[in-house]
Design an enzyme around this catalytic site. Structure first.
Site, PDB file in Angstrom:
ATOM      1  N   SER A   8      -8.835   0.045   6.984  1.00 29.14           N
ATOM      2  CA  SER A   8      -8.794  -0.948   8.054  1.00 29.14           C
ATOM      3  C   SER A   8      -7.358  -1.205   8.480  1.00 29.14           C
ATOM      4  CB  SER A   8      -9.451  -2.247   7.592  1.00 29.14           C
ATOM      5  OG  SER A   8      -8.763  -2.749   6.471  1.00 29.14           O
ATOM      6  N   SER A  33       1.082  -9.948  -0.293  1.00 27.93           N
ATOM      7  CA  SER A  33       0.781  -8.515  -0.252  1.00 27.93           C
ATOM      8  C   SER A  33       1.223  -7.782   1.010  1.00 27.93           C
ATOM      9  CB  SER A  33      -0.717  -8.308  -0.475  1.00 27.93           C
ATOM     10  OG  SER A  33      -1.456  -9.016   0.493  1.00 27.93           O
ATOM     11  N   GLY A  62     -16.263 -13.258   1.784  1.00 24.37           N
ATOM     12  CA  GLY A  62     -16.566 -11.974   1.149  1.00 24.37           C
ATOM     13  C   GLY A  62     -16.279 -12.021  -0.330  1.00 24.37           C
ATOM     14  N   ASP A 112     -17.599 -10.741  -2.954  1.00 23.97           N
ATOM     15  CA  ASP A 112     -18.305  -9.724  -3.749  1.00 23.97           C
ATOM     16  C   ASP A 112     -17.661  -9.533  -5.121  1.00 23.97           C
ATOM     17  OD1 ASP A 112     -16.233  -8.465  -1.906  1.00 23.97           O
ATOM     18  OD2 ASP A 112     -16.535  -6.875  -3.372  1.00 23.97           O
ATOM     19  N   GLU A 137     -10.094 -13.835  -3.369  1.00 19.60           N
ATOM     20  CA  GLU A 137     -10.665 -13.131  -2.222  1.00 19.60           C
ATOM     21  C   GLU A 137     -11.126 -14.137  -1.178  1.00 19.60           C
ATOM     22  OE1 GLU A 137     -13.848 -10.642  -3.662  1.00 19.60           O
ATOM     23  OE2 GLU A 137     -14.837 -12.319  -4.648  1.00 19.60           O
ATOM     24  N   LYS A 179       0.808  -1.224   0.000  1.00 17.81           N
ATOM     25  CA  LYS A 179       0.000   0.000   0.000  1.00 17.81           C
ATOM     26  C   LYS A 179       0.842   1.276   0.000  1.00 17.81           C
ATOM     27  CE  LYS A 179      -4.553  -1.316   0.731  1.00 17.81           C
ATOM     28  NZ  LYS A 179      -4.476  -2.623   1.377  1.00 17.81           N
TER      29      LYS A 179
HETATM   30  C1  LIG Z   1      -5.231  -3.644   1.158  1.00 17.55           C
HETATM   31  C2  LIG Z   1      -4.650  -4.979   1.152  1.00 17.55           C
HETATM   32  C3  LIG Z   1      -5.102  -5.948   0.249  1.00 17.55           C
HETATM   33  C4  LIG Z   1      -6.215  -5.714  -0.731  1.00 17.55           C
HETATM   34  O1  LIG Z   1      -5.883  -4.709  -1.657  1.00 17.55           O
HETATM   35  P1  LIG Z   1      -6.984  -3.987  -2.557  1.00 17.55           P
HETATM   36  O2  LIG Z   1      -6.229  -3.002  -3.364  1.00 17.55           O
HETATM   37  O3  LIG Z   1      -7.988  -3.366  -1.647  1.00 17.55           O
HETATM   38  O4  LIG Z   1      -7.617  -5.060  -3.367  1.00 17.55           O
HETATM   39  C5  LIG Z   1      -4.462  -7.166   0.252  1.00 17.55           C
HETATM   40  N1  LIG Z   1      -3.450  -7.453   1.117  1.00 17.55           N
HETATM   41  C6  LIG Z   1      -3.008  -6.553   2.001  1.00 17.55           C
HETATM   42  C7  LIG Z   1      -1.893  -6.925   2.921  1.00 17.55           C
HETATM   43  C8  LIG Z   1      -3.579  -5.278   2.048  1.00 17.55           C
HETATM   44  O5  LIG Z   1      -3.133  -4.385   2.921  1.00 17.55           O
END
Ligand SMILES: *Cc1c(COP(=O)(O)O)cnc(C)c1O
Length: 322
Positions: free
Chosen positions: A82, A308, A212, A214, A208, A57
């Site tokens: 969050s 991620s 959830g 969606d 996902e 992010k």
């Molecule tokens: C925010 C986040 C996601 C999901 O990312 P999106 O861009 O909302 O789809 C996945 N993994 C981690 C660790 C995140 O912080």
């Protein structure tokens, strides 16, 4: 103001890459012989758990703030999140020398709240089961003259997240499949732009949480489907709907969306800890879990998997791993 922005393209990802160069980490691409033997393919893990503030992010947040003009910089940035986007905005604002306000759910993981405060962000709490974070964010933005940068539905955020797959493909080479976790779709849409440009025959798959789905429902119906806030250990993907910017890109470039259970996430988290010596948060395990459990077939293929993030409360992590 957001309505005036156009959907991002791969050129915007290239632009974002130059803006984050030297500021964001170029994270490692790792592999595991054990994992490859288990699934019968070659997997390249792009490890954003080693990114600054512990998740991808940072890329989107920093890119978005780097576009602020003098007036926006003077007002500062506001967001709702969050967790990881909150830390990303707080750190990016600090690096840019501007103010940051974060609207956070009351039940956000303690580690994420503390980290956000540590980066100097001001926190406003809300109840994610009864209150609308978007409305709160917009109201505060107006009252305080701040610019709202949402966690996923923004072209500069999407373009920044797309640099993850750009780096992965530049390092690993062309892929047969790219597997990306999916919350609101910032990471998936941005990475899809990169994969489509750099590895055109690559199949792009979103993952996902089962609780959830969606995104899966939205692709099936051809429109954004809203669900109740899902209860899952994958808190970073507990979003209830895709975005107006992310959905059209996902619809155009992503072939399908799969789901995994919390139990499968825990098994994957254990694998990362034991075999690869990495702390990965539940949401960060989504894409790998789908490959590990054969939900995304990988036999004989070159597979890119995005890990991620790695931000998880240690006491909770210990429970998961035990
Ligand atoms: C925010 C986040 C996601 C999901 O990312 P999106 O861009 O909302 O789809 C996945 N993994 C981690 C660790 C995140 O912080």
């Amino acid at each position: 103001m957001q309505e005036a922005l156009a959907l991002p393209t791969f050129d915007d990802v290239v632009d974002a890459a130059s803006r984050i160069d030297g500021v964001a980490h170029r994270t490692p691409v790792l592999s595991s012989r054990t994992f490859d033997e288990r699934i019968g393919g070659s997997v390249f893990f792009k490890c954003e758990n080693f990114q600054r503030m512990g998740a991808f992010k940072f890329r989107g947040a920093y890119n978005a703030i780097s576009h602020f003009d003098a007036q926006a910089r003077a007002g500062g940035v506001i967001t709702y999140s969050s967790g990881n986007h909150a830390q990303a905005i707080a750190l990016s604002a600090k690096l840019a020398g501007i103010r940051a306000t974060i609207v956070m759910p009351k039940d956000a993981p303690a580690a994420k709240v503390e980290a956000t405060k540590g980066y100097g962000g001001e926190i406003v709490f809300y109840d994610r089961y009864t209150e609308d974070r978007d409305a709160i964010g917009r109201r505060l933005a107006q009252e305080r003259g701040m610019t709202l940068i949402p966690p996923y539905d923004h072209p500069h955020v999407m373009a920044g997240q797309g640099t993850v797959a750009k780096e992965l493909i530049e390092e690993a080479g062309p892929l047969d499949v790219l597997v990306v976790c999916l919350g609101g779709g910032g990471l998936l849409s941005g990475c899809a732009l990169s994969a489509a440009a750099l590895s055109p025959s690559c199949e792009i798959i979103g993952v996902e949480p089962e609780a959830g789905n969606d995104g899966q429902q939205s692709l099936a119906r051809g429109e954004i489907v809203r669900i109740d806030p899902p209860r899952t250990i994958a808190d970073g993907a507990a979003t209830a709907f895709l975005g107006n910017y992310t959905f059209p890109v996902i619809q155009r470039l992503v072939s399908r969306i799969e789901t995994v259970s919390d139990a499968q996430l825990i098994e994957t988290m254990r694998f990362f800890a034991q075999r690869m010596k990495m702390v990965v948060e539940p949401t960060g395990c989504l894409a790998a879990a789908a490959v590990m459990h054969g939900i995304v077939p990988a036999r004989g293929k070159r597979v890119g998997v995005i890990v991620s993030g790695g931000n998880v409360d240690l006491p909770r992590y210990a429970e998961f791993i035990a």
